[in-house]
Scaffold this active site. Structure first.
Site, short mmCIF file in Angstrom:
data_model
loop_
_atom_site.label_atom_id
_atom_site.label_comp_id
_atom_site.label_asym_id
_atom_site.label_seq_id
_atom_site.Cartn_x
_atom_site.Cartn_y
_atom_site.Cartn_z
N LYS A 1 0.87 -1.18 0.00
CA LYS A 1 0.00 0.00 0.00
C LYS A 1 0.91 1.23 0.00
O LYS A 1 1.20 1.82 1.03
CB LYS A 1 -0.93 -0.01 1.22
CG LYS A 1 -2.08 -1.02 1.06
CD LYS A 1 -3.03 -0.99 2.23
CE LYS A 1 -4.03 0.13 2.17
NZ LYS A 1 -5.18 -0.14 1.29
N1 PPE Z 1 -7.53 -3.43 -3.12
C1 PPE Z 1 -7.17 -2.14 -2.97
C2 PPE Z 1 -6.57 -1.41 -4.12
C3 PPE Z 1 -7.36 -1.51 -1.74
O1 PPE Z 1 -6.99 -0.24 -1.59
C4 PPE Z 1 -7.95 -2.22 -0.67
C5 PPE Z 1 -8.19 -1.55 0.64
C6 PPE Z 1 -8.30 -3.57 -0.87
C7 PPE Z 1 -8.07 -4.15 -2.10
C8 PPE Z 1 -8.86 -4.42 0.24
O2 PPE Z 1 -7.88 -4.65 1.24
P1 PPE Z 1 -8.24 -4.93 2.76
O3 PPE Z 1 -8.64 -3.62 3.36
O4 PPE Z 1 -7.00 -5.47 3.35
O5 PPE Z 1 -9.36 -5.90 2.77
N2 PPE Z 1 -8.53 -0.17 0.55
C9 PPE Z 1 -8.34 0.67 1.69
C10 PPE Z 1 -8.29 2.13 1.32
C11 PPE Z 1 -9.59 2.80 1.05
C12 PPE Z 1 -9.42 4.27 0.84
O6 PPE Z 1 -10.23 4.87 0.12
O7 PPE Z 1 -8.48 4.86 1.39
C13 PPE Z 1 -9.33 0.34 2.80
O8 PPE Z 1 -10.35 -0.31 2.54
O9 PPE Z 1 -9.06 0.71 3.93
#
Ligand code: PPE
Length: 312
Positions: free
Chosen positions: A164
């Site tokens: 991230k």
């Molecule tokens: N893909 C991406 C690109 C992504 O950013 C997230 C989380 C996920 C998949 C799911 O990951 P997880 O949270 O571990 O299940 N996105 C984060 C950021 C959102 C934002 O707008 O800032 C979140 O859900 O916290």
């Protein structure tokens, strides 16, 4: 908040080891990260339980923060345990019952030019705020409307997509803006070969003939929510398969489609590219998974008790 029309209210922010009021938690305009996107972050949620707030899968999120930092050669000058402790303390300090948690580490302002290394070790902050339904309450009830973005998800040899990293999210932001301006709630990004990758901030699943398919994660972020939902689905007795090389018409023909993410939790999808998915409303299996996920996160499922870290 999601619409960006009000300022975030974060109360105190943990910044480089101290609790600082939000207005004073500032950094230099010459920070390397501001110029080149050289930051790493996490998105975590704490949920209200009978025993006070509990952080969902804290260890996994902090592990991923450090893995993201490693990919960027960013040195976080704290241990994982110190960051975990700081997260619990900032929730307590702000008195949240539930909140979203955003740890961020970034290359600071000792030098500019693309080489960030003179700016090690990282600056670190942890902010918390209340964040409701990521795609709006209506999306949770009726299902979100998605469109396929013209922006592709970058492959793993262009950017480290399992990390991230702030700069990675320019890809997500471009796709998200495109979707919103087209009147949709969220974007689907295809990979460089044209197969479905993920949403701008969520992983994707579909359901067909009672089987749940989780899209593979070779070029995407392997979500912690995705992992939790796969485990819950299997425990509920569903067959869960990992789906490879999914084209968008596979999603069009699915009985249900849903997205997972810390912010989005489990959000049903009702339309993709103007085609109704199933009956064009929130799917039954999706809503069952959503319910159990939220029960687990709020301490009402003893079988998932080890996912929670209580603040007090
Ligand atoms: N893909 C991406 C690109 C992504 O950013 C997230 C989380 C996920 C998949 C799911 O990951 P997880 O949270 O571990 O299940 N996105 C984060 C950021 C959102 C934002 O707008 O800032 C979140 O859900 O916290």
């Amino acid at each position: 908040m999601a619409s960006g029309d009000s300022k975030i209210k974060a109360g105190y922010i943990w910044m480089n080891g101290r609790f600082v009021p939000q207005e004073e938690a500032t950094t230099s305009v010459l920070s390397h990260a501001l110029h080149y996107g050289t930051s790493v972050f996490e998105g975590i949620r704490a949920y209200e339980t009978e025993r006070g707030p509990a952080v969902f899968r804290l260890k996994e999120h902090v592990d991923r923060l450090f893995a993201s930092a490693k990919a960027l050669l960013l040195e976080i000058p704290y241990s994982k345990e110190e960051i975990e402790q700081a997260i619990l303390e900032i929730i307590k300090k702000n008195g949240w019952k539930s909140c979203y948690i955003r740890p961020l580490a970034w290359f600071g302002d000792h030098s500019l030019g693309v080489n960030p290394l003179p700016n090690n070790p990282a600056e670190v902050m942890i902010a918390t705020w209340e964040w409701g339904a990521y795609l709006g309450e209506e999306a949770v009830r009726k299902g979100a409307r998605l469109i396929t973005s013209s922006w592709r998800r970058f492959p793993g040899d262009v950017m480290p997509g399992k990390a991230k990293i702030g700069g990675n999210y320019v890809n997500s932001a471009l796709a998200k803006m495109e979707a919103l301006k087209a009147g949709a709630d969220e974007a689907i990004l295809l990979d460089a070969q044209g197969f479905v990758a993920e949403g701008s901030g969520e992983n994707l699943f579909y359901v067909k003939d009672g089987v749940i398919y989780a899209l593979e994660t070779s070029v995407t972020l392997p979500g912690i929510t995705r992992d939790s939902v796969i485990r819950i689905a299997r425990d509920l007795g569903y067959r869960v398969e990992i789906a490879h090389r999914v084209t968008r018409d596979v999603l069009y023909a699915a009985d249900e489609v849903f997205m997972t993410g810390t912010a989005a939790e489990v959000t049903p999808v009702s339309y993709i590219d103007h085609r109704p998915i199933g009956a064009g409303q929130a799917g039954e299996i999706t809503m069952r998974l959503r319910q159990v996920y939220l029960e687990a996160a709020t301490g009402r499922r003893p079988e998932y008790a080890d996912w929670l870290t209580y603040v007090a």
